[in-house]
Design a protein around this motif. Structure first.
Motif, short mmCIF file in Angstrom:
data_model
loop_
_atom_site.label_atom_id
_atom_site.label_comp_id
_atom_site.label_asym_id
_atom_site.label_seq_id
_atom_site.Cartn_x
_atom_site.Cartn_y
_atom_site.Cartn_z
N LEU A 54 0.54 -1.67 0.24
CA LEU A 54 -0.04 -0.19 -0.06
C LEU A 54 0.84 1.12 0.07
O LEU A 54 1.72 0.97 0.53
N ALA A 55 0.49 2.23 -0.71
CA ALA A 55 1.60 3.30 -1.54
C ALA A 55 1.57 3.91 0.42
O ALA A 55 0.34 4.31 1.01
N ASP A 56 2.57 4.50 0.59
CA ASP A 56 2.23 5.32 1.71
C ASP A 56 1.85 7.06 0.82
O ASP A 56 1.35 7.02 0.46
N GLU A 57 1.00 7.78 2.66
CA GLU A 57 0.84 8.62 2.64
C GLU A 57 0.89 10.05 1.95
O GLU A 57 0.38 10.06 0.95
N GLN A 58 2.33 9.90 1.38
CA GLN A 58 2.67 10.84 0.94
C GLN A 58 2.85 10.58 -0.76
O GLN A 58 2.24 11.60 -1.44
N THR A 59 2.52 9.43 -1.15
CA THR A 59 2.27 9.12 -2.69
C THR A 59 0.84 8.84 -2.89
O THR A 59 1.00 9.24 -4.14
N ILE A 60 0.40 8.98 -1.93
CA ILE A 60 -1.17 8.93 -1.69
C ILE A 60 -1.73 10.68 -2.72
O ILE A 60 -2.24 10.46 -3.45
N VAL A 61 -1.43 11.37 -1.51
CA VAL A 61 -1.46 12.90 -2.11
C VAL A 61 -0.60 13.44 -3.34
O VAL A 61 -1.80 14.01 -3.82
N GLY A 62 0.22 13.01 -3.88
CA GLY A 62 1.05 13.43 -5.10
C GLY A 62 -0.13 12.75 -6.23
O GLY A 62 -0.60 13.42 -6.88
N VAL A 63 -0.55 11.29 -5.52
CA VAL A 63 -1.13 10.75 -7.01
C VAL A 63 -2.95 11.73 -7.03
O VAL A 63 -2.64 12.01 -8.00
N THR A 64 -3.02 11.09 -5.72
CA THR A 64 -4.40 11.71 -5.59
C THR A 64 -4.50 13.10 -5.60
O THR A 64 -6.05 13.67 -6.14
N GLY A 65 -3.66 13.92 -4.86
CA GLY A 65 -4.52 15.42 -4.49
C GLY A 65 -4.96 15.46 -3.72
O GLY A 65 -5.76 16.58 -3.29
N ALA A 66 -4.93 14.49 -2.80
CA ALA A 66 -6.00 14.86 -1.68
C ALA A 66 -6.06 13.84 -0.68
O ALA A 66 -4.95 12.90 -0.94
N PRO A 67 -6.16 14.66 0.75
CA PRO A 67 -5.56 13.63 1.88
C PRO A 67 -6.29 11.98 1.20
O PRO A 67 -6.83 11.45 1.04
N VAL A 68 -5.66 10.88 2.52
CA VAL A 68 -5.48 9.69 2.75
C VAL A 68 -7.56 9.36 2.91
O VAL A 68 -7.64 10.32 3.51
N GLY A 69 -7.90 8.85 2.24
CA GLY A 69 -9.19 8.19 2.92
C GLY A 69 -10.32 9.47 1.45
O GLY A 69 -11.49 8.52 1.48
N PHE A 70 -10.13 10.16 0.69
CA PHE A 70 -10.98 10.62 -0.28
C PHE A 70 -10.46 9.83 -1.93
O PHE A 70 -11.01 10.94 -3.03
#
Ligand SMILES: [Zn+2]
Length: 571
Positions: free
Chosen positions: A313-329
């Motif tokens: 599972l990607a880390d928080e930083q990667t998720i924010v980078g990819v989706t532009g939103a915090p984890v959960g959205f």
């Protein structure tokens, strides 16, 4: 007898087998996942090993002993030095050469065989060993059930072709059924994943126990059984929902609402009307995986589907980078430049809910193709109790199991990597076709205890019990009791019955408690009261059934009882 029993188990012991093995003085911990076997524990290990050896030899396998310490070069050739991950304990010797402590022996055995086997006339060949392995588990637990250092029987078969390899596989499969039956275990054979060993197919031998780490499924109508992580999911035909009209896409405000349960409650929809978007790190960068809200992603299936070694599972930083939103959205709409994989169940969904890639927002009435595109669909989720048997459509049942054995058809994976060939009848060079077969020896003992215990202690199946009989003279200072006990002890030994005499000057209560705790199947109690009436008590630990027997008849009575118990257990 060095038999240090404990009244209480150390707090770290979670499962019954771990607690009881410590309390019964079978094992002691040295370091995380590393244990010493004391006399009682070792006797049980040796019993299991003997059954394994007998059945391996009967199946035509021959015993060898391979080194535990192995040079890196061999692991480089198979490609596993880098792939195996942190479970492989690597180190350097004084000359700065790299070595590992073997977690498994495919490399070494293939190397031995490729040097010696030249012709089809030397095949088939099955070799096995019983040896100590080391796997640097991240979280060793449950005592010797998931230790880092552990005893294992591993066997390897070499055949001229696929047909031969399947025969060897079948032979080992049958030997395994006999071994676990003789050990007194109730088990299920299930289809399994091949994992880091590789190969084309495999079966696991699972001992049924509520404390088992593996979830297994079986069909209530046919013979299908599989490890839950392997179990295929058949998806319903999506055509049935195609007639549902598509509603217009809408973005809705969902403040601080992230988890599936929160979103479904907040929006007043069922979890199965949601789609979860999970972001993974793989060999080829970041991937998004979509599963229905009430489904769980299956990491093994997804990893196989992607053909990736790494899947985290990607880390928080990667998720924010990819989706532009915090984890959960996270959601799939507007998710460009990354591969999107969706579980088959998504195909049939209409007007669903999904994260909007924006803090505090979700989309409702999302639809495939209209709102976003999926790169590929696949079976990438865990099976549920709502799913049907992939073979016959019957109802699925769930069990917990402890994996005690695993058989793999390897094919030519290792013979290709290590260039293990032979000459066929026509003198043509061909690759050896391999299989490998493992049994966790300590784990088999732990599993037997998980299945056979009560609130007083272990109830060993007679075939693997450390002793078959325990004699409890209730008062050793009473000469008649002591003499009867000694004489029975000697007669049983002369009949080659394994017997333990508790001649300690202890209270009767303590002797009974220890006797129950260490789980010896047959107990002979010698006390004043019964002895005055000319008898002693013979009790079966498993059934708590007591027989009054005359002292001189006791040896042959016990001998018959043992025969009957062994018969009942193995027939
Ligand atoms: Zn079925």
């Amino acid at each position: 007898m060095f038999l240090p029993t404990l009244r209480e188990a150390p707090a770290e012991a979670e499962v019954p087998s771990h607690k009881l093995m410590l309390r019964a003085g079978m094992i002691r911990k040295l370091a995380s996942g590393i244990y010493s076997y004391l006399p009682l524990g070792l006797r049980v290990i040796r019993k299991v090993e003997r059954i394994i050896r007998e059945e391996m030899d009967r199946a035509g396998a021959q015993e060898v002993l391979l080194p535990a310490i192995q040079p890196r070069e061999l692991w480089d050739k198979s490609g596993r030095w880098n792939v195996y991950g942190k479970e492989l304990l690597r180190f350097k010797d004084r000359h700065d050469h790299h070595y590992c402590i073997a977690p498994t022996h495919e490399e070494v055995i293939t190397d031995v065989v490729r040097r010696e086997v030249r012709s089809y006339r030397q095949l088939p060949l099955i070799l096995y060993q019983i040896q100590t392995k080391f796997r640097d588990e991240i979280r060793p637990r449950f005592g010797i059930m998931r230790g880092r250092e552990f005893g294992m029987k591993d066997a390897y078969s070499f055949d001229a072709d696929d047909e031969g390899a399947e025969k060897s596989y079948q032979r080992m499969y049958e030997a395994y059924c006999r071994i676990f039956k003789r050990c007194g275990l109730k088990f299920k054979v299930v289809e399994a994943e091949t994992g880091p060993i590789g190969g084309s197919f495999s079966h696991e031998f699972m001992v049924l126990a509520d404390t088992g780490e593996d979830a297994i499924v079986s069909c209530s109508e046919c013979h299908y059984a599989a490890n839950a992580e392997k179990a295929e999911v058949t998806s319903p035909d999506p055509a049935s929902s195609l007639s549902t009209p598509l509603k217009p896409l809408e973005k809705v405000y969902t403040p601080e609402i992230k988890a599936v349960s929160e979103v479904s409650e907040f929006l007043g929809v069922f979890p199965q009307e949601l789609v979860k978007t999970l972001i993974f790190q793989t060999d080829d960068g970041v991937v998004a995986a979509l599963v229905r809200g009430d489904h769980e992603i299956n990491h093994v299936k997804l990893r196989n589907f992607l053909g990736s070694h790494v899947l985290e599972l990607a880390d928080e930083q990667t998720i924010v980078g990819v989706t532009g939103a915090p984890v959960g959205f996270a959601g799939a709409i507007g998710l460009h430049n990354i591969r999107i994989i969706a579980d088959n169940a998504i195909r049939g969904m209409r007007n669903f809910v999904m994260g909007a890639n924006e803090k505090d927002f979700h989309y409702i009435n999302v639809n495939l193709d209209r709102d976003f595109k999926v790169d590929s669909f696949g079976d990438v989720r865990m099976i549920t109790s709502q799913d049907r048997c992939p073979k016959c459509g019957g109802l699925i049942q769930f069990f917990r199991g402890i994996e005690v054995g695993h058989v793999f058809k390897l094919g030519t994976k290792y013979s290709e990597a290590l260039n293990a060939t032979y000459l066929d009848k026509e003198g043509k060079e061909r690759l050896l076709v391999m299989g490998c077969y493992g049994i966790g020896v300590g784990r088999t003992v732990a599993a037997a205890i998980e299945q056979n215990h009560d609130s007083d202690g272990i109830i060993f199946p007679i075939t693997i019990a450390p002793f078959q009989v325990i004699i409890l003279p209730l008062d050793m200072s009473d000469r008649m009791i002591a003499e009867t006990a000694e004489s029975l002890y000697k007669s049983l030994i002369s009949k080659e019955i394994e017997v333990l005499l508790d001649d300690r000057q202890e209270w009767a209560g303590i002797k009974f408690k220890d006797g129950d705790l260490i789980g010896i199947p047959i107990r002979v109690t010698i006390g004043r009261k019964t002895l005055d009436k000319g008898s002693l008590e013979v009790t079966l630990r498993s059934k708590r059934a007591t027989h009054l027997v005359k002292p001189h008849e006791a040896p042959s009575f016990i001998e018959e009882l043992i025969k009957k118990e062994i018969y009942d257990q193995t027939e």
